[in-house]
Design an enzyme around this catalytic site. Structure first.
Site, PDB file in Angstrom:
ATOM      1  CE1 TYR A 173      -3.355  -2.762   1.264  1.00 29.16           C
ATOM      2  CE2 TYR A 173      -2.205  -2.766   3.363  1.00 29.16           C
ATOM      3  CZ  TYR A 173      -3.149  -3.306   2.517  1.00 29.16           C
ATOM      4  OH  TYR A 173      -3.886  -4.374   2.934  1.00 29.16           O
ATOM      5  CB  CYS A 228      15.562 -10.750  -5.168  1.00 31.31           C
ATOM      6  SG  CYS A 228      16.947 -11.492  -4.312  1.00 31.31           S
TER       7      CYS A 228
END
Ligand code: PLP
Length: 416
Positions: free
Chosen positions: A317, A344
């Site tokens: 968010y 990653c």
């Protein structure tokens, strides 16, 4: 900073326990919860509602740890669940099925059976198709299932679009304009019993007006139902009250409840609320350690041992969590850092552009992480999930062991 997480002599404490001691004992990353903060937030609801018949149903998805469910159960709470798994957690934690409301748009027949068997208070039904399925499942079991329709009041919660649920375009609930018809159909289904009406318009709301608008619309509908001879035992106004992460000024619990009670004045239905975030959000922090400081070409990075798999809200968010050094040291210079995890993904950040006086090996506390932190965590990158610790005064207790790597692939099999 709240009164439950604050500095004494430049050391950040959870209640009377230094966070550095928790890290020494249990390692990092580690979620730390304050027993007193959890208790206090729950009691504020109880106190504000004391003059009206009510049930506070903690929204389990905000934080489903058994110790937290058990604490709320002992304080008298009910629970709002969204899966059969959450029901099993409540039963394992000593909660009462008779205080459980079951929300969610995709309940399976198996979940319905489990909940009917356990004897829950109410199914918050979100579609006509679900009503029909529930009627069928209850019929096969020779039982009557208690139902409420989750009505979508079509009010704008003015929050992040991913956590806004009460607009016409959202997948949740039945359309306001169709609710009356659907109640009348429900009343003709033999294995259902109408007990209530509910709504839940979104999460992290920082204004009262959408709550008031939704409540008013619910009452209009309840009156229309009464005119058709359908009476309700309870009205469930959902959850959604926001907390302060940065500089938000959400209404206090007492003001929120009072605003609802003003609209509900003179009503005899029992009131149910489903608070999640407000009960647990500021009662928890995520403790993490700086693995490396890296001076990039344009930015400095503080690479910490917690990542988006531990706390997904920033990546999902773009949410803000304050980040505090566990030890304040005067000798260090302040620099601006991207606080990132080892995963990653470029989206793997905990905080952006934070001014911090820190060095490698330091401990950081990611604040306001008690809600939708651990509950949204994953094992992405084969990272065992964090430990969880509850603090009460000077006592610290492990409430969830850190996962081990072998646990993560124990269900996997080589194809042969
Ligand atoms: C998530 C949810 C809640 C709790 O929302 P908070 O914003 O955490 O208070 C309550 N009711 C339902 C149906 C939910 O899906």
């Amino acid at each position: 900073m709240t009164e439950y997480f604050r500095y004494h002599h430049n050391q950040l404490y959870a209640e009377q326990t230094p966070l550095s001691e928790i890290s020494e004992k249990f390692g990092t990353p580690c979620y730390v919860y304050s027993h007193a903060a959890l208790t206090h937030s729950y009691r504020q609801f109880e106190h504000a509602l004391r003059e009206h018949e009510h049930l506070i149903c903690f929204a389990v998805k905000a934080n489903p740890n058994l110790a937290i469910l058990n604490l709320f159960a002992r304080l008298g709470a009910g629970f709002d669940i969204v899966s059969g798994g959450e029901l099993q957690r409540i039963l394992a934690a000593g909660g009462e099925a008779s205080k459980v409301v079951f929300s969610g748009v995709g309940k399976t027949a198996a979940e319905m059976r489990l909940a009917i068997q356990a004897g829950i208070l109410c199914f918050n039904v979100e579609s006509e198709a679900e009503l029909l399925r529930l009627n069928e499942v209850a019929g096969e079991m020779n039982r009557i299932a208690p139902v409420s329709l989750r009505v979508n009041p079509d009010v704008d919660a003015k929050t992040h679009p991913y956590i806004s649920t009460g607009l016409k375009k959202n997948k949740f609930g039945v359309a306001y304009t169709e609710a009356l018809d659907l109640y009348r159909k429900t009343s003709k289904l033999n294995n259902l019993r109408i007990v209530g009406m509910d709504c839940h318009i979104g999460s992290q709301l920082t204004e009262l007006s959408p709550f008031i608008a939704a409540t008013e619309k619910m009452l209009i509908l309840a009156d229309a139902l009464a005119n058709h001879g359908i009476t309700l035992e309870h009205i469930d106004l959902g959850g959604g009250l926001g907390i302060r992460y940065l500089d938000e000024v959400p209404p206090a619990i007492s003001d929120y409840v009072q605003a609802l009670l003003r609209v509900l004045q003179g009503r005899s239905e029992k009131i149910i609320l489903e608070p999640g975030r407000i009960l647990v959000g500021n009662a928890g922090v995520l403790l993490t350690q700086v693995e490396y400081i890296k001076h990039g070409a344009e930015k400095n990075f503080a690479i910490v041992d917690a990542a988006m798999n531990d706390l997904m809200r920033p990546a999902l968010y773009d949410a803000f969590h304050a980040i505090q050094p566990v030890t304040l040291e005067s000798g260090k210079s302040v620099e601006q850092y991207e606080v990132v995890g080892p995963v990653c993904e470029t989206g793997d950040f905990i905080g952006r552009a934070r001014d911090l006086a820190i060095s490698q090996g330091d401990l950081l506390a990611v604040m306001s992480a008690g809600a939708y932190g651990m509950s949204m965590s994953s094992n992405y990158n084969t990272r065992p999930r964090a430990a969880e610790v509850m603090v009460s005064g000077k006592i610290m207790q492990l409430i969830r062991e850190r996962e081990t790597v072998p646990q993560l692939f124990s269900g996997e099999k080589i194809f042969d």
